[in-house]
Scaffold this motif. Structure first.
Motif, PDB file in Angstrom:
ATOM      1  N   SER A  21      21.092 -41.567  49.530  1.00 52.91           N
ATOM      2  CA  SER A  21      21.462 -42.875  48.973  1.00 52.91           C
ATOM      3  C   SER A  21      20.367 -43.902  49.237  1.00 52.91           C
ATOM      4  N   ILE A  34      25.940 -46.697  48.567  1.00 51.27           N
ATOM      5  CA  ILE A  34      26.050 -47.263  49.913  1.00 51.27           C
ATOM      6  C   ILE A  34      25.439 -46.336  50.963  1.00 51.27           C
ATOM      7  N   THR A  42      28.641 -41.069  51.307  1.00 48.45           N
ATOM      8  CA  THR A  42      28.841 -41.008  49.851  1.00 48.45           C
ATOM      9  C   THR A  42      29.990 -40.063  49.532  1.00 48.45           C
ATOM     10  N   ASP A  61      23.412 -39.348  42.783  1.00 49.75           N
ATOM     11  CA  ASP A  61      23.481 -39.232  44.232  1.00 49.75           C
ATOM     12  C   ASP A  61      24.815 -38.560  44.570  1.00 49.75           C
TER      13      ASP A  61
HETATM   14 MG   LIG Z   1      24.902 -41.014  50.566  1.00 50.01          MG
END
Ligand SMILES: [Mg+2]
Ligand SMILES: Nc1nc2c(ncn2[C@@H]2O[C@H](COP(=O)(O)OP(=O)(O)OP(=O)(O)O)[C@@H](O)[C@H]2O)c(=O)[nH]1
Length: 305
Positions: A21, A34, A42, A61
């Motif tokens: 991320s 985030i 995540t 992601d």
């Molecule tokens: Mg992540």
């Protein structure tokens, strides 16, 4: 054609906490996914769109690979591997610093990933991340050798998502492997995720950062209210923080409400930056035992199947 447009999906895959991320946010130039020092931050595959030099890359992601049997971990693992079906390029991310001096351990960690990506005929680029933390640069070479053996044919790059070291070279290699095709998004778009979802994620990030070791995994955030019409220039947002037990409630709220106030303030500032408008953010804490086993709620959180 010399200057043909390129378009493709880049699926970011790797162990939890590898910095996926962080790297995505660095590439996009703003926070779309985030980040926290805790594993399994995540939970949904979050997209980031980068339009640069005739190419448009949609990065996905994914939740970090975490081979744990309990809670929502198996669900996250399945969703990470499922994202591979969309990949034009797979970007494998590893925390090289964690394996400095231990190339064999790195090779072992790579085995399930190699199995998952090996089945497809998709180009693989590997970013050995967190190289800023490796003081003895000679330790990076054996790691690259181990990766090269585990993922033959992959292109390897030592990078740091934090400082940006090596990221441009990695990006050039990914771009060169994208298929030619027209762009699908406006060059100004940074994510396909709705801002409402991203706002909930920002609250979850502040919650993860504020809470101790175990608690974050039994919490979730839902956005209950989104009102940008009743007052011009102000977005009113209400989010629920779901906790699994009554005893968790005071831990989120803190003494005299101090913790939740802090979470709310930090989240509000980030959401205001994202929206470019003033935000009134209200947070409610709700006890929802077994939320992680509730199919309807999991679907609402984007985690259902
Ligand atoms: Mg992540
Ligand atoms: N020193 C250093 N820290 C990094 C780097 N990249 C990420 N981090 C830190 O590593 C931690 C995890 O980063 P994330 O980006 O949340 O990792 P992730 O792979 O998305 O993790 P999950 O979502 O849990 O799978 C955070 O504390 C980051 O600040 C890096 O290149 N160098």
């Amino acid at each position: 054609m010399e200057n043909a447009q390129r378009f493709g999906h880049v699926v970011m895959l790797g162990p939890t906490n590898a910095g996926k991320s962080t790297l995505l946010n660095h590439l996009i130039g703003q926070k779309v996914s985030i980040v926290s020092p805790k594993p399994q931050t995540t939970r949904n595959s979050v997209s980031g769109i980068l339009t640069e030099g005739g190419a448009q890359l949609v990065f996905l992601d994914t939740p970090g690979l975490h081979h744990q049997k309990r809670g929502i971990a198996p669900l996250l693992l399945r969703s990470a591997y499922a994202a591979l079906a969309q990949a034009d390029v797979v970007l494998v991310l590893l925390d090289a610093a964690r394996f400095a001096g231990r190339p064999d351990a790195l090779a072992a960690e790579l085995r399930p990933i190699a199995k998952a990506v090996g089945a497809g005929h998709v180009p693989v680029v590997v970013a050995c991340n967190k190289c800023d933390l490796i003081k003895e640069k000679a330790k990076i070479l054996p790691l690259l050798a181990a990766v090269g053996e585990a993922l033959p044919g992959a292109e390897l790059f030592p990078v740091s998502a934090l400082t940006g070291m090596g990221v441009a070279a990695m990006l050039a290699a990914i771009t060169a492997r994208l298929p030619e095709g027209p762009h699908r998004y406006d060059p100004d778009e940074v994510s396909t995720a709705p801002v409402r979802f991203l706002a909930g994620e920002i609250v979850r990030e502040k919650l993860f950062l504020a809470l101790g070791e175990e608690l974050p995994y039994s919490t979730a955030v839902t956005v209950e209210l989104w009102d940008e019409n009743s007052q011009p220039g102000l977005t009113k947002i209400a989010c629920s923080i779901l906790v699994a037990r009554e005893s968790h409630k005071p831990m989120v709220i803190g003494k005299g409400g101090a913790r939740i106030k802090d979470i709310g303030q930090k989240a509000r500032l980030d959401i205001e930056e994202m929206l470019g408008s003033k935000v009134f953010l209200e947070l409610w804490v709700k006890v929802r035992p077994g939320w992680a086993d509730d199919p309807a709620l999991l679907r609402e959180l984007g985690l259902g199947e």
